[in-house]
Design an enzyme around this catalytic site. Structure first.
Site, PDB file in Angstrom:
ATOM      1  CE  LYS A   1      -3.328   2.403   2.995  1.00  0.00           C
ATOM      2  NZ  LYS A   1      -2.408   3.516   3.330  1.00  0.00           N
TER       3      LYS A   1
ATOM      4  CE  LYS B   1       5.241   0.697  -2.196  1.00  0.00           C
ATOM      5  NZ  LYS B   1       4.438   1.548  -1.299  1.00  0.00           N
TER       6      LYS B   1
ATOM      7  CE  LYS C   1       6.754   9.035  -2.968  1.00  0.00           C
ATOM      8  NZ  LYS C   1       6.132   7.774  -3.434  1.00  0.00           N
TER       9      LYS C   1
ATOM     10  CG  ASP D   1      -2.514   0.402  -3.326  1.00  0.00           C
ATOM     11  OD1 ASP D   1      -2.263   1.381  -4.039  1.00  0.00           O
ATOM     12  OD2 ASP D   1      -3.475   0.360  -2.547  1.00  0.00           O
TER      13      ASP D   1
END
Length: 302
Positions: A43, A48, A74, A161
């Protein structure tokens, strides 16, 4: 200059990965080779990039030659390794009018903590192209410059996600997919969708589910309950530590931080996870729930 990133028309189509699939087959010559390849999903905002960077650092401390590829427009996947936001592959391709033969490895590969090599794929401008094409171009450059021949571990850190064909593209290169989740409804719901994407890709590619990484959570009861229901396995647990949050603010991986016994335990957990992944984890065959079923299952009112 207007940038267009159309998918090459010469690529063939495989049988559909799943119902409704429109995924175009990746160029077969873009096989990464002998490195162990992991794709990290989860998510948005679940940690992550923090997890990927600390795992890359742990692999490097085991003496492995590591390459981390950030797959988010980004381009902040690797900044705790490099201490800065490095230019993306798309940025540097644009400077040479997309003539990749004019690029050198040092134009888009940057050395980070303990020799980890860092690449940010970047992405097309919003609403104008396919993230999967960007991933393909990145791997193509790495192959052309022979940078994958002396690499032991490749980690793809993938945007949020999103399970569209484009951002599922790293699954076409990975040996194992890892899912990062917290012990809450939204994170587990997203994890279920990602598991479905991995299952679809496993029909035509070698990728298999490697396991679940619990992150930013003091407990794992709901994660474990869900895992048991669909056949998943938790392979690591990182607690919600302020010191880990501060490491990102300090542009550092956890191994550069001094702190509490809990932080030292987190470092040890990253090292244990890296060693386990290197030694080889069995593929997990999980059966994701339908969206309506997971709503009933994760009611938290049992």
């Amino acid at each position: 200059m207007t940038m267009t990133l159309d998918m090459p028309q010469t690529l063939k189509r495989r049988p559909p990965d799943g119902a409704g699939s429109v995924q175009v087959e990746m160029d077969a010559t873009l096989n990464i080779g002998t490195a162990k390849v992991f794709a990290v999903y989860g998510k948005g905002g679940i940690g992550k990039s923090t997890t990927s960077s600390n795992l890359s650092a742990a692999f490097s401390l085991l003496g492995k030659r590591v390459l981390q590829i950030g797959c988010d427009p980004k381009h902040d996947s690797t900044f705790t390794l490099t201490k800065r936001l490095v230019p993306t592959v798309i940025d540097v391709l644009e400077t040479v009018n997309f003539h990749s033969e004019e690029l050198r490895p040092e134009d888009y590969v940057y050395e980070g903590f303990n020799g980890v090599r860092c690449v940010e794929a970047g992405g097309p401008p919003a609403g104008t192209g396919c993230g999967g094409y960007v991933v393909g171009q990145t791997v193509k450059l790495l192959k052309e410059h022979h940078l994958l021949e002396d690499t032991d571990v490749v980690i793809f850190d993938v945007l949020g996600d999103v399970v569209c064909g484009g951002f599922a593209a790293p699954l076409q290169h990975a040996e194992r997919a890892l899912v990062v989740t917290a012990n809450d409804f939204d994170s587990i719901f997203a994890m279920n969708r990602i598991v479905a994407a991995i299952k679809a890709k496993s029909k035509n590619y070698q990728v298999r589910l490697g396991g679940i990484i619990a992150n930013r959570s003091s407990g794992t009861d709901e994660i474990d309950r869900f895992n048991a229901a669909i056949g998943l396995k938790r392979i690591a647990h990182f607690r919600d530590l302020d010191e880990i949050r501060r490491s990102r603010l300090k542009k550092s991986v956890v191994f550069e931080m001094d702190g509490s016994d809990e932080l030292e335990a987190a470092k040890a957990e990253y090292m244990r996870l890296a060693q386990s992944l290197w030694d080889g984890m069995e593929a997990i065959e999980a059966e994701p729930m339908r969206d309506r079923d997971i709503f009933e299952f994760l009611g938290f009112d049992q």
